[in-house]
Design a protein around this motif. Structure first.
Motif, PDB file in Angstrom:
ATOM      1  N   CYS A   1       0.847  -1.199   0.000  1.00  9.98           N
ATOM      2  CA  CYS A   1       0.000   0.000   0.000  1.00  9.98           C
ATOM      3  C   CYS A   1       0.878   1.244   0.000  1.00  9.98           C
ATOM      4  O   CYS A   1       1.680   1.444   0.911  1.00  9.98           O
ATOM      5  CB  CYS A   1      -0.897   0.021   1.226  1.00  9.98           C
ATOM      6  N   LEU A   2       0.703   2.076  -1.016  1.00 10.96           N
ATOM      7  CA  LEU A   2       1.480   3.307  -1.142  1.00 10.96           C
ATOM      8  C   LEU A   2       0.550   4.508  -1.008  1.00 10.96           C
ATOM      9  O   LEU A   2       0.448   5.344  -1.891  1.00 10.96           O
ATOM     10  CB  LEU A   2       2.209   3.327  -2.480  1.00 10.96           C
ATOM     11  N   GLY A   3      -0.112   4.551   0.059  1.00 11.62           N
ATOM     12  CA  GLY A   3      -1.088   5.588   0.347  1.00 11.62           C
ATOM     13  C   GLY A   3      -2.012   5.053   1.415  1.00 11.62           C
ATOM     14  O   GLY A   3      -1.582   4.317   2.301  1.00 11.62           O
ATOM     15  N   GLU A   4      -3.271   5.363   1.310  1.00 10.63           N
ATOM     16  CA  GLU A   4      -4.227   4.913   2.306  1.00 10.63           C
ATOM     17  C   GLU A   4      -4.417   3.404   2.238  1.00 10.63           C
ATOM     18  O   GLU A   4      -4.645   2.835   1.176  1.00 10.63           O
ATOM     19  CB  GLU A   4      -5.568   5.613   2.082  1.00 10.63           C
ATOM     20  N   LYS A   5      -4.324   2.764   3.394  1.00 14.39           N
ATOM     21  CA  LYS A   5      -4.535   1.318   3.495  1.00 14.39           C
ATOM     22  C   LYS A   5      -6.019   1.020   3.289  1.00 14.39           C
ATOM     23  O   LYS A   5      -6.873   1.755   3.782  1.00 14.39           O
ATOM     24  CB  LYS A   5      -4.082   0.860   4.876  1.00 14.39           C
ATOM     25  N   PRO A   6      -6.350  -0.060   2.569  1.00 18.35           N
ATOM     26  CA  PRO A   6      -7.760  -0.432   2.407  1.00 18.35           C
ATOM     27  C   PRO A   6      -8.427  -0.632   3.768  1.00 18.35           C
ATOM     28  O   PRO A   6      -7.786  -1.067   4.724  1.00 18.35           O
ATOM     29  CB  PRO A   6      -7.706  -1.744   1.628  1.00 18.35           C
ATOM     30  N   LYS A   7      -9.707  -0.347   3.828  1.00 18.22           N
ATOM     31  CA  LYS A   7     -10.448  -0.485   5.081  1.00 18.22           C
ATOM     32  C   LYS A   7     -10.533  -1.933   5.539  1.00 18.22           C
ATOM     33  O   LYS A   7     -10.564  -2.217   6.729  1.00 18.22           O
ATOM     34  CB  LYS A   7     -11.841   0.104   4.929  1.00 18.22           C
TER      35      LYS A   7
ATOM     36  N   GLN B   1       7.468 -12.203  -6.041  1.00 23.16           N
ATOM     37  CA  GLN B   1       7.702 -10.758  -6.180  1.00 23.16           C
ATOM     38  C   GLN B   1       7.283 -10.205  -7.537  1.00 23.16           C
ATOM     39  O   GLN B   1       7.892  -9.286  -8.058  1.00 23.16           O
ATOM     40  CB  GLN B   1       9.164 -10.425  -5.867  1.00 23.16           C
ATOM     41  N   HIS B   2       6.223 -10.773  -8.087  1.00 18.49           N
ATOM     42  CA  HIS B   2       5.586 -10.224  -9.280  1.00 18.49           C
ATOM     43  C   HIS B   2       4.240  -9.646  -8.873  1.00 18.49           C
ATOM     44  O   HIS B   2       3.580 -10.152  -7.966  1.00 18.49           O
ATOM     45  CB  HIS B   2       5.390 -11.313 -10.341  1.00 18.49           C
ATOM     46  N   ILE B   3       3.828  -8.606  -9.562  1.00 19.16           N
ATOM     47  CA  ILE B   3       2.562  -7.948  -9.259  1.00 19.16           C
ATOM     48  C   ILE B   3       1.424  -8.742  -9.882  1.00 19.16           C
ATOM     49  O   ILE B   3       1.419  -8.999 -11.083  1.00 19.16           O
ATOM     50  CB  ILE B   3       2.574  -6.494  -9.774  1.00 19.16           C
ATOM     51  N   ALA B   4       0.457  -9.126  -9.053  1.00 17.11           N
ATOM     52  CA  ALA B   4      -0.706  -9.878  -9.516  1.00 17.11           C
ATOM     53  C   ALA B   4      -1.876  -8.958  -9.830  1.00 17.11           C
ATOM     54  O   ALA B   4      -2.706  -9.289 -10.677  1.00 17.11           O
ATOM     55  CB  ALA B   4      -1.119 -10.902  -8.470  1.00 17.11           C
ATOM     56  N   ALA B   5      -1.971  -7.818  -9.152  1.00 11.77           N
ATOM     57  CA  ALA B   5      -3.075  -6.874  -9.370  1.00 11.77           C
ATOM     58  C   ALA B   5      -2.680  -5.517  -8.811  1.00 11.77           C
ATOM     59  O   ALA B   5      -1.832  -5.417  -7.923  1.00 11.77           O
ATOM     60  CB  ALA B   5      -4.350  -7.367  -8.699  1.00 11.77           C
ATOM     61  N   ALA B   6      -3.314  -4.475  -9.341  1.00 13.20           N
ATOM     62  CA  ALA B   6      -3.057  -3.106  -8.874  1.00 13.20           C
ATOM     63  C   ALA B   6      -4.352  -2.310  -8.897  1.00 13.20           C
ATOM     64  O   ALA B   6      -5.167  -2.480  -9.806  1.00 13.20           O
ATOM     65  CB  ALA B   6      -2.022  -2.434  -9.772  1.00 13.20           C
ATOM     66  N   TRP B   7      -4.551  -1.485  -7.887  1.00 11.58           N
ATOM     67  CA  TRP B   7      -5.761  -0.671  -7.779  1.00 11.58           C
ATOM     68  C   TRP B   7      -5.470   0.665  -7.116  1.00 11.58           C
ATOM     69  O   TRP B   7      -4.464   0.836  -6.455  1.00 11.58           O
ATOM     70  CB  TRP B   7      -6.794  -1.320  -6.858  1.00 11.58           C
ATOM     71  N   ARG B   8      -6.459   1.510  -7.231  1.00 13.45           N
ATOM     72  CA  ARG B   8      -6.575   2.701  -6.384  1.00 13.45           C
ATOM     73  C   ARG B   8      -7.825   2.468  -5.547  1.00 13.45           C
ATOM     74  O   ARG B   8      -8.895   2.212  -6.089  1.00 13.45           O
ATOM     75  CB  ARG B   8      -6.734   3.967  -7.221  1.00 13.45           C
ATOM     76  N   ASN B   9      -7.688   2.484  -4.234  1.00 14.89           N
ATOM     77  CA  ASN B   9      -8.810   2.292  -3.305  1.00 14.89           C
ATOM     78  C   ASN B   9      -9.570   0.986  -3.546  1.00 14.89           C
ATOM     79  O   ASN B   9     -10.767   1.001  -3.822  1.00 14.89           O
ATOM     80  CB  ASN B   9      -9.776   3.482  -3.384  1.00 14.89           C
ATOM     81  N   PRO B  10      -8.913  -0.159  -3.434  1.00 10.38           N
ATOM     82  CA  PRO B  10      -9.607  -1.430  -3.678  1.00 10.38           C
ATOM     83  C   PRO B  10     -10.565  -1.796  -2.546  1.00 10.38           C
ATOM     84  O   PRO B  10     -10.341  -1.461  -1.384  1.00 10.38           O
ATOM     85  CB  PRO B  10      -8.464  -2.431  -3.747  1.00 10.38           C
ATOM     86  N   SER B  11     -11.599  -2.508  -2.911  1.00 12.81           N
ATOM     87  CA  SER B  11     -12.539  -3.035  -1.923  1.00 12.81           C
ATOM     88  C   SER B  11     -12.054  -4.414  -1.483  1.00 12.81           C
ATOM     89  O   SER B  11     -11.216  -5.042  -2.142  1.00 12.81           O
ATOM     90  CB  SER B  11     -13.934  -3.158  -2.530  1.00 12.81           C
ATOM     91  N   LEU B  12     -12.629  -4.897  -0.408  1.00 17.15           N
ATOM     92  CA  LEU B  12     -12.309  -6.240   0.070  1.00 17.15           C
ATOM     93  C   LEU B  12     -12.643  -7.266  -1.011  1.00 17.15           C
ATOM     94  O   LEU B  12     -11.871  -8.202  -1.252  1.00 17.15           O
ATOM     95  CB  LEU B  12     -13.081  -6.540   1.358  1.00 17.15           C
ATOM     96  N   ALA B  13     -13.764  -7.089  -1.689  1.00 17.43           N
ATOM     97  CA  ALA B  13     -14.171  -8.021  -2.745  1.00 17.43           C
ATOM     98  C   ALA B  13     -13.163  -8.042  -3.896  1.00 17.43           C
ATOM     99  O   ALA B  13     -12.850  -9.118  -4.435  1.00 17.43           O
ATOM    100  CB  ALA B  13     -15.556  -7.664  -3.261  1.00 17.43           C
ATOM    101  N   GLU B  14     -12.649  -6.896  -4.291  1.00 19.88           N
ATOM    102  CA  GLU B  14     -11.667  -6.835  -5.385  1.00 19.88           C
ATOM    103  C   GLU B  14     -10.363  -7.525  -4.991  1.00 19.88           C
ATOM    104  O   GLU B  14      -9.779  -8.273  -5.788  1.00 19.88           O
ATOM    105  CB  GLU B  14     -11.390  -5.386  -5.769  1.00 19.88           C
ATOM    106  N   ILE B  15      -9.913  -7.284  -3.773  1.00 20.59           N
ATOM    107  CA  ILE B  15      -8.672  -7.910  -3.311  1.00 20.59           C
ATOM    108  C   ILE B  15      -8.855  -9.422  -3.211  1.00 20.59           C
ATOM    109  O   ILE B  15      -8.002 -10.197  -3.656  1.00 20.59           O
ATOM    110  CB  ILE B  15      -8.235  -7.321  -1.954  1.00 20.59           C
TER     111      ILE B  15
END
Length: 85
Positions: A24-30, A62-76
């Protein structure tokens, strides 16, 4: 692949290997799936390499599987399930 960067007293990739992690490079998901570790970063170097405000699901290799801005629990959760196959 995840680009490495100085992080704390070492390097980012040293802290990411071995298990799925949420970077997380900003706000941590809720909400985060149970058992998924969160690594938080706020350095200018990380922002330059990954982008400020982004959250990444990082695989054990150490490969990126997904990337988001403000992901929801369902998306993660969905990305984690896809990454597990």
């Amino acid at each position: 692949p995840c680009p490495d960067a100085p992080f704390g007293d070492g390097y980012l990739l040293d802290g990411l290997g071995g298990a799925f992690k949420l970077l997380c490079l900003g706000e941590k998901p809720k909400a985060v799936p149970e058992g998924l570790s969160v690594v938080e970063g706020d350095s200018d170097i990380l922002f330059a390499r990954y982008g400020e405000g982004w959250t990444y699901l990082v695989r054990p290799d150490q490969h990126i599987a997904a990337a988001w801005r403000n992901p929801s629990l369902a998306e993660i959760t969905a990305a984690l399930e896809r990454a597990h196959g």
